[in-house]
Design a protein around this motif. Structure first.
Motif, short mmCIF file in Angstrom:
data_model
loop_
_atom_site.label_atom_id
_atom_site.label_comp_id
_atom_site.label_asym_id
_atom_site.label_seq_id
_atom_site.Cartn_x
_atom_site.Cartn_y
_atom_site.Cartn_z
N THR A 98 -3.20 10.23 -13.93
CA THR A 98 -2.30 10.12 -15.09
C THR A 98 -1.89 8.67 -15.33
N ILE A 99 -1.50 7.98 -14.27
CA ILE A 99 -1.06 6.58 -14.40
C ILE A 99 -2.22 5.70 -14.83
N LYS A 100 -3.39 5.94 -14.25
CA LYS A 100 -4.57 5.15 -14.62
C LYS A 100 -4.93 5.37 -16.10
N HIS A 101 -4.92 6.64 -16.53
CA HIS A 101 -5.22 6.96 -17.93
C HIS A 101 -4.19 6.30 -18.87
N LEU A 102 -2.92 6.38 -18.49
CA LEU A 102 -1.86 5.78 -19.31
C LEU A 102 -2.02 4.27 -19.39
N SER A 103 -2.36 3.62 -18.28
CA SER A 103 -2.52 2.17 -18.29
C SER A 103 -3.69 1.75 -19.17
N ILE A 104 -4.76 2.53 -19.14
CA ILE A 104 -5.92 2.21 -19.99
C ILE A 104 -5.58 2.46 -21.46
N GLU A 105 -4.94 3.60 -21.73
CA GLU A 105 -4.59 3.97 -23.11
C GLU A 105 -3.65 2.96 -23.75
N LYS A 106 -2.65 2.51 -22.99
CA LYS A 106 -1.63 1.59 -23.54
C LYS A 106 -1.99 0.12 -23.32
N ARG A 107 -3.09 -0.10 -22.61
CA ARG A 107 -3.53 -1.47 -22.28
C ARG A 107 -2.47 -2.19 -21.45
N PHE A 108 -1.92 -1.47 -20.46
CA PHE A 108 -0.95 -2.02 -19.53
C PHE A 108 -1.66 -2.29 -18.21
N ARG A 109 -1.23 -3.34 -17.53
CA ARG A 109 -1.72 -3.55 -16.17
C ARG A 109 -1.08 -2.48 -15.29
N ASN A 158 -0.25 -2.26 -12.13
CA ASN A 158 0.85 -2.60 -11.22
C ASN A 158 2.17 -2.80 -11.98
N ALA A 159 2.12 -3.35 -13.18
CA ALA A 159 3.34 -3.52 -13.97
C ALA A 159 3.82 -2.16 -14.49
N LEU A 160 2.88 -1.29 -14.86
CA LEU A 160 3.25 0.04 -15.32
C LEU A 160 3.94 0.83 -14.20
N ILE A 161 3.38 0.78 -13.00
CA ILE A 161 4.01 1.48 -11.87
C ILE A 161 5.39 0.90 -11.61
N ASN A 162 5.53 -0.41 -11.73
CA ASN A 162 6.84 -1.05 -11.56
C ASN A 162 7.86 -0.50 -12.56
N VAL A 163 7.45 -0.37 -13.82
CA VAL A 163 8.34 0.15 -14.87
C VAL A 163 8.71 1.61 -14.58
N LEU A 164 7.70 2.41 -14.23
CA LEU A 164 7.96 3.83 -13.97
C LEU A 164 8.88 4.03 -12.76
N THR A 199 0.84 -1.18 0.00
CA THR A 199 0.00 0.00 0.00
C THR A 199 0.88 1.24 0.00
N PHE A 200 0.58 2.13 -0.92
CA PHE A 200 1.22 3.44 -0.92
C PHE A 200 0.24 4.42 -1.51
N PHE A 201 0.47 5.69 -1.25
CA PHE A 201 -0.49 6.71 -1.64
C PHE A 201 0.11 7.59 -2.73
N LEU A 202 -0.77 8.01 -3.64
CA LEU A 202 -0.37 8.88 -4.75
C LEU A 202 -1.22 10.15 -4.72
N ALA A 203 -0.66 11.20 -5.23
CA ALA A 203 -1.44 12.42 -5.41
C ALA A 203 -2.53 12.13 -6.45
N GLU A 204 -3.63 12.84 -6.35
CA GLU A 204 -4.78 12.62 -7.24
C GLU A 204 -4.39 12.70 -8.71
N GLU A 205 -3.59 13.75 -9.07
CA GLU A 205 -3.18 13.94 -10.47
C GLU A 205 -2.29 12.80 -10.94
N MET A 206 -1.38 12.34 -10.05
CA MET A 206 -0.47 11.25 -10.40
C MET A 206 -1.26 9.97 -10.67
N TYR A 207 -2.20 9.66 -9.78
CA TYR A 207 -3.00 8.46 -9.95
C TYR A 207 -3.82 8.53 -11.24
#
Length: 160
Positions: free
Chosen positions: A126-137, A139-145, A116-124
């Motif tokens: 952005t990451i959620k939008h990117l994962s949907i757009e690129k069809r990435f899971r 948790n794996a996307l956060i791992n890469v970043l 468990t970790f917390f992200l700023a609203e904008e960060m979350y």
């Protein structure tokens, strides 16, 4: 108004801004059209000059119309702005490709432990939008970043 007349106005002491206003076009458009017509400002002579080999053909065009680079003028036209834009787009494409390749390298089976970790609203968002757009899971996307961020700051991954 022909390009030749524009050069005369510029060389008579009028600024690009004034000449653009007389013609009724934007200053950037005037600069671009002069560049496309192989007209440059000579710093030594302190005046605008045609650098090509076909002045009758190139300078007789109407400045208000679209000015394309003529084949005879091509060797004399310096297009620096377009090259930088193309290079930045290429770098962006390379970054997306590198991120995709890094994503493929992530062993999904290792991402089973929940943390468990917390992200700023904008960060979350952005990451959620990117994962949907690129069809990435996500948790794996956060791992890469995170891995790229640690690599950027030259921090080695700690192993248990």
């Amino acid at each position: 108004m022909e390009i030749e007349k524009v050069i005369e106005l510029l060389n008579s002491g009028k600024s690009l801004k004034v000449v653009a206003k007389i013609i009724g076009i934007d200053v950037r458009d005037l600069k671009r059209k002069l560049i496309n017509a192989a007209v440059e400002f000579d710093k030594e002579k302190k005046q605008y000059e045609y650098k090509g080999v076909a002045p009758e053909q190139s300078l007789s065009r109407d400045i208000k119309k679209k000015i394309m680079v003529l084949s005879v003028d091509k060797p004399f036209v310096k297009k620096e702005n377009n090259k930088s834009q193309k290079n930045s787009k290429k770098e962006n494409n390379d970054m997306e490709y590198l991120m995709f390749k890094d994503y493929q390298k992530v062993d999904q089976s290792l991402l089973t432990e929940k943390k468990t970790f917390f992200l700023a609203e904008e960060m979350y968002s952005t990451i959620k939008h990117l994962s949907i757009e690129k069809r990435f899971r996500i948790n794996a996307l956060i791992n890469v970043l995170l891995a790229k961020g640690l690599e950027h700051y030259k921090i080695d991954l700690k192993k248990n």
